[in-house]
Design an enzyme around this catalytic site. Structure first.
Site, PDB file in Angstrom:
ATOM      1  CB  CYS A  86     -15.587 -17.611 -16.186  1.00 32.23           C
ATOM      2  SG  CYS A  86     -16.859 -18.736 -16.576  1.00 32.23           S
ATOM      3  CG  HIS A 194     -17.828 -13.908 -13.795  1.00 29.63           C
ATOM      4  ND1 HIS A 194     -17.409 -13.646 -15.151  1.00 29.63           N
ATOM      5  CD2 HIS A 194     -18.225 -14.893 -13.965  1.00 29.63           C
ATOM      6  CE1 HIS A 194     -17.370 -14.511 -15.769  1.00 29.63           C
ATOM      7  NE2 HIS A 194     -18.266 -15.539 -15.254  1.00 29.63           N
ATOM      8  CD  GLU A 196     -15.479 -10.621 -14.662  1.00 31.10           C
ATOM      9  OE1 GLU A 196     -16.093 -11.446 -15.478  1.00 31.10           O
ATOM     10  OE2 GLU A 196     -14.811 -11.075 -13.626  1.00 31.10           O
TER      11      GLU A 196
END
Length: 227
Positions: A86, A194, A196
């Site tokens: 991002c 994302h 994560e």
């Protein structure tokens, strides 16, 4: 394996990165404030999402001029794995570590939801745990995620296998449905979704965990086993 999670003023996904590595992956991670950084002790670098410097000028533009980015460029030239997610992807673009630029989303609105991606290239150190053309689900959260490059650069990305992830249903207008690209050397990956935030099923998807596992597996094979 030890991961550096770089923290800029305005980063807000740094803790997500930290916990993905430390808790879900079971490897060592350290939050590294951008002014105090010494990257000698680390094996990989993670640039998290957020709004570094409030996205003034352009997203990632000011962070890309910081001293730590000079260290990151040096580590990139040495082959260290570097992942920018991002805002981290935007920093990689602004610093010249990856080609192209980010524009506002095509509908000019912030987007925050799960998105399906296709693993376009599973022959990288970030994607070896995925199947070729595997469809995965990762969250997106961005206002400027519309990846742009000219026709020449796009042709080079296609020819070199540098397009790693594509959107199954392009939500933001990115050229070529691009969700993530890698450098020619193969050790710097930038992506808007994302991973994560998708390392445990309770989060809605654990598809992101394979990305981090791929990095660890490659590191162990290359540096621990000496292959």
């Amino acid at each position: 394996m030890k991961f550096a999670v770089i923290v800029f003023p305005g980063s807000n996904c740094d803790r997500d990165m930290y916990h993905a590595v430390q808790d879900s992956l079971g490897e060592e991670a350290k939050l590294v404030w951008y002014e105090d950084a010494d990257l000698v002790e680390f094996d990989a670098i993670l640039l998290p999402g957020g709004f570094s410097y409030g996205d003034y000028l352009r997203s990632g533009a000011i962070a890309a001029t910081s001293n730590i980015v000079n260290q990151i460029k040096q580590k990139a030239s040495e082959g260290m794995p570097i992942l920018g997610v991002c805002n981290g992807f935007q920093v990689l673009l602004e610093s010249g570590l990856l080609p192209g630029a980010m524009l506002r989303n095509k509908k000019l609105k912030f987007m925050c939801h799960q998105e399906e991606l296709v693993v376009e290239n599973n022959q990288t150190q970030f994607t070896s745990s995925y199947e070729e053309k595997e469809t995965i689900s990762l969250p997106i959260a961005h206002g400027e995620g519309n990846y742009y490059c000219d026709e020449k650069v796009l042709a080079e990305l296609e020819a070199n296998g540098q397009i790693v992830f594509r959107y199954a249903d392009n939500p933001n207008g990115s050229v070529g449905d691009i969700a993530g690209i890698i450098n020619e050397q193969g050790n710097v990956l930038g992506m808007m979704p994302h991973p994560e935030r998708a390392t445990e099923a309770v989060l809605g998807s654990d598809d992101g965990l394979k990305l981090f596992k791929s990095v660890v597996n490659h590191w162990r094979e290359a540096y621990v086993a000496g292959v």
